[in-house]
Enzyme design. Structure first.
Site, PDB file in Angstrom:
ATOM      1  N   GLY A  47      26.909  43.905  45.394  1.00  0.00           N
ATOM      2  CA  GLY A  47      27.859  43.860  44.284  1.00  0.00           C
ATOM      3  C   GLY A  47      28.063  42.452  43.775  1.00  0.00           C
ATOM      4  O   GLY A  47      28.243  41.512  44.558  1.00  0.00           O
ATOM      5  N   GLY A  53      30.516  41.619  41.477  1.00  0.00           N
ATOM      6  CA  GLY A  53      31.826  41.513  40.839  1.00  0.00           C
ATOM      7  C   GLY A  53      32.495  40.221  41.275  1.00  0.00           C
ATOM      8  O   GLY A  53      31.836  39.304  41.768  1.00  0.00           O
ATOM      9  N   TYR A  54      33.811  40.166  41.106  1.00  0.00           N
ATOM     10  CA  TYR A  54      34.534  38.934  41.459  1.00  0.00           C
ATOM     11  C   TYR A  54      34.275  38.526  42.913  1.00  0.00           C
ATOM     12  O   TYR A  54      33.953  37.369  43.195  1.00  0.00           O
ATOM     13  CB  TYR A  54      36.031  39.114  41.230  1.00  0.00           C
ATOM     14  CG  TYR A  54      36.403  39.270  39.784  1.00  0.00           C
ATOM     15  CD1 TYR A  54      36.321  38.182  38.917  1.00  0.00           C
ATOM     16  CD2 TYR A  54      36.828  40.490  39.270  1.00  0.00           C
ATOM     17  CE1 TYR A  54      36.662  38.308  37.575  1.00  0.00           C
ATOM     18  CE2 TYR A  54      37.174  40.627  37.939  1.00  0.00           C
ATOM     19  CZ  TYR A  54      37.086  39.540  37.095  1.00  0.00           C
ATOM     20  OH  TYR A  54      37.416  39.671  35.775  1.00  0.00           O
ATOM     21  N   GLU A  70      47.822  46.744  29.435  1.00  0.00           N
ATOM     22  CA  GLU A  70      47.005  45.725  28.756  1.00  0.00           C
ATOM     23  C   GLU A  70      46.140  46.367  27.670  1.00  0.00           C
ATOM     24  O   GLU A  70      45.947  45.793  26.599  1.00  0.00           O
ATOM     25  CB  GLU A  70      46.131  44.983  29.772  1.00  0.00           C
ATOM     26  CG  GLU A  70      46.947  44.090  30.701  1.00  0.00           C
ATOM     27  CD  GLU A  70      46.119  42.982  31.335  1.00  0.00           C
ATOM     28  OE1 GLU A  70      45.004  43.276  31.789  1.00  0.00           O
ATOM     29  OE2 GLU A  70      46.603  41.827  31.372  1.00  0.00           O
TER      30      GLU A  70
END
Lengths: 405, 405
Positions: A10, A12-13, A170
């Site tokens: 992964g 991601g962050y 958001e």
């Protein structure tokens, strides 16, 4: 002597930060590093609400993974993880497999639909680049079609957001900015547009300061959002949803656009691979390893860390995933160098800012409540910081948000 | 003495040109002029293929009617024509009615589907601003959705254009320019995209010079279009069309996007109002009046004028509609001044240019065959000329095409 092999699943962050930290900490001769990711790009999950509403192009929320990894040290494999074989220490991919000595599972979360009927079939998600641009185009197509039909279908102009958590709020902030543009673009009367936010919990943004919640709700209401709080989605059907307040009789809200933004669970690969998990999330040890597996770390949305103060898990965020990535990188470097003393992870909450559109937000930063322009400024600082942490100043210049005021 | 009332129905090429000429020819004290149009804007019908493909924004192909009419002389009514009551000399509108002494019917054409089953339900059209932007957004949504589905539906990347006449070919020219952009935007492999052009006639662009036709076909084939000539669409169904070559067995072409660009007929208001017509088109007198009605003119797509050279009707074009508008304005001015001598309409064919995309075209101008950049240049000159004829130099500056080379 055979070099140990570190495999990170992964980008991601959490996964990508682990990778860029590891490539600095570890010498080429110490270990092989392999990064596996479905796409050849990283995307900013926390910016997807903008791409979904159409206020920021999806290419602005992603960048090429090869732009931040050191290809002399990291071997990038573009493939999808199917399952982890813990006993044979290998990862089954769609197009092959890869064995490991140390594994970092950072596969991210998946939408949690809580078994609500029809959501998978009829609701849109704010999950990744593909779903964000599909949602953006779906909404645009509804507006484009409205004037084409002799019998006007007002449900094309009705949008339901399921969930008043972070993502839902958001998204509503961006959507209410985008709607006037869409009305102008497609000659649609603004007053015909209906936006609902349906939330089963008794409040918007559970866990947030009530004063800030009030600010958010009144801001969004002024921009046209109707909140249905304490109201649960019972079922998604073609052309709408069934909702009910408490035990009352369910009724239908007609809408061609239902967006499910209410829940995140761990990655399904976790359970498929036989890890003990709650909703796909594994309660990791203080050093972020999986109990019983000394060579497997889990971070990000599929990991579960308890906030001792309130004895509840920390919600999954980019902030926690990146902090976990820092610790995992150090711990793996230690293991490669045969040190048994591993660092303990403690979450350092620097604050939370929830955007309400381009120039408004609410938040708590360093313990202080902020709203409006100041909060919006801080939101962009937070967004740029994530770019900086992984990609350095160059990435901030390339993809950063500079409309700071 | 009561002033005569001139009513013009439709603000397309013919109606709007009639209006701007009349407002110059006629004094405020001589007659009242009323212009009725469904929208408050005029659109360039001949540019709709660009808006439909997404290569030109739809706001670039339209302008506000009030920008070109003299509001001290012309009363603009935004309404939709339902029917004309010839005996009572009045026009029934959706929201009211208007009586007239002189009437100009310039309502434009409608798609002719020749009774082919399913076209109305399942095919898109290149008919007006609404349909153009819907088609653009539909195609974009198909590309946006492609990567969202685990089972890839290649029919989302298949586009069928029914008709290899002017509109079909010009749309294909733009579409083949747009597809690489869409592939880039949505991470779609260019080679998976299929574009078909299905034409029942034995040739592409019937009536065009064979050498130019060959140029067009080979250009579009090189850009990925597969031509199925002498092949008729038998039926449109959800997800595709049934086609057959001659008397052969029909077969299916799978596609989520079928565009019908093959035929134009007169406006349905013509037949509804009891005028004698062939496919909604009235064979008008040489002075453009309707036989038997000395105060009613019909111009544009709902009028039929015979080309004596080949004893067939002129095809409906912007060029002929505007030339008719010039004559009608003069003839009405004459009638208002009680002159019985009216001008006879003769079509002065200045040439035809068919675009093949941004920088390529074919055409015959002043009797000379042209292709490539030169033809593309002439196409833009033609487009700007239409703006100039109705809106003057100011409108050319505002909406003109200046990417001339």
């Amino acid at each position: 002597m055979r070099k140990p092999k570190i495999v990170i699943l992964g980008a991601g962050y959490g996964g990508l930060l682990t990778t860029v930290r590891l490539q600095k900490l570890i010498g080429v001769n110490e270990a092989d590093i392999v990064l596996v990711n479905k796409n050849d790009y990283h995307y900013e999950t926390t910016w997807l609400h903008e791409a979904s509403a159409g206020t920021l192009h999806h290419d602005k929320v992603r960048y090429d993974i090869r732009d931040v990894i050191d290809r002399s040290k990291v071997d990038f494999v573009q493939d999808t993880v199917v399952e982890i074989n813990k006993d044979e220490k290998k990862v089954i991919l769609e197009k092959g497999e890869v064995d490991y000595d140390y594994l970092v599972i950072a596969l991210g979360g998946e939408p949690e639909t809580f078994g609500i009927k029809g959501l998978k079939e009829y609701a849109f998600g704010i999950t990744n680049v593909n779903s964000a641009r599909q949602l953006r185009e779906h909404i645009e197509y509804q507006f484009a079609t409205y004037n084409m039909e002799e019998e006007k279908n007002d449900n094309r102009l009705s949008i339901v957001v399921g969930g008043a958590g972070f993502t839902g709020i958001e998204f509503l902030g961006e959507l209410t900015n985008r709607i006037p543009e869409l009305c102008h673009e497609y000659d649609v009367d603004f007053h015909k547009v209906k936006i609902y936010c349906v939330e089963a919990a008794p409040t918007v943004l559970p866990g947030f300061d009530p004063e800030l919640v009030n600010y958010a709700v009144s801001t969004l209401e002024r921009k046209g959002v109707e909140f249905l709080i304490g109201t649960a989605i019972k079922e998604a059907v073609p052309g709408g949803i069934l909702v009910a307040k408490g035990d009352a009789e369910p009724y239908e809200i007609k809408s061609e656009t239902v967006v499910w933004a209410a829940g995140v669970r761990g990655n399904s690969v976790i359970e498929k691979s036989g890890f003990e998990a709650m909703r796909g999330r594994v309660k990791v040890q203080p050093d972020l390893r999986v109990p019983g597996f000394d060579n497997v770390f889990i971070i990000g949305d599929s990991s579960l860390v308890i906030n001792e103060e309130i004895n509840r898990p920390y919600p999954p965020t980019a902030q926690i995933a990146m902090q976990q990535g820092e610790v995992v990188a150090k711990n793996i470097a230690a293991l490669v160098r045969n040190k048994s003393e591993l660092e303990t992870f403690t979450f350092d909450n620097k604050g939370t800012v929830c955007s309400l559109g381009e120039d408004d937000a609410i938040g708590v930063v360093f313990g202080k409540k902020i709203t409006g322009g100041k909060a919006s400024f801080m939101k962009k600082v937070v967004d740029n910081r994530a770019l900086y942490m992984i990609g350095g100043a160059g990435m901030v210049l390339k993809k950063g948000k500079f409309n700071l005021f």
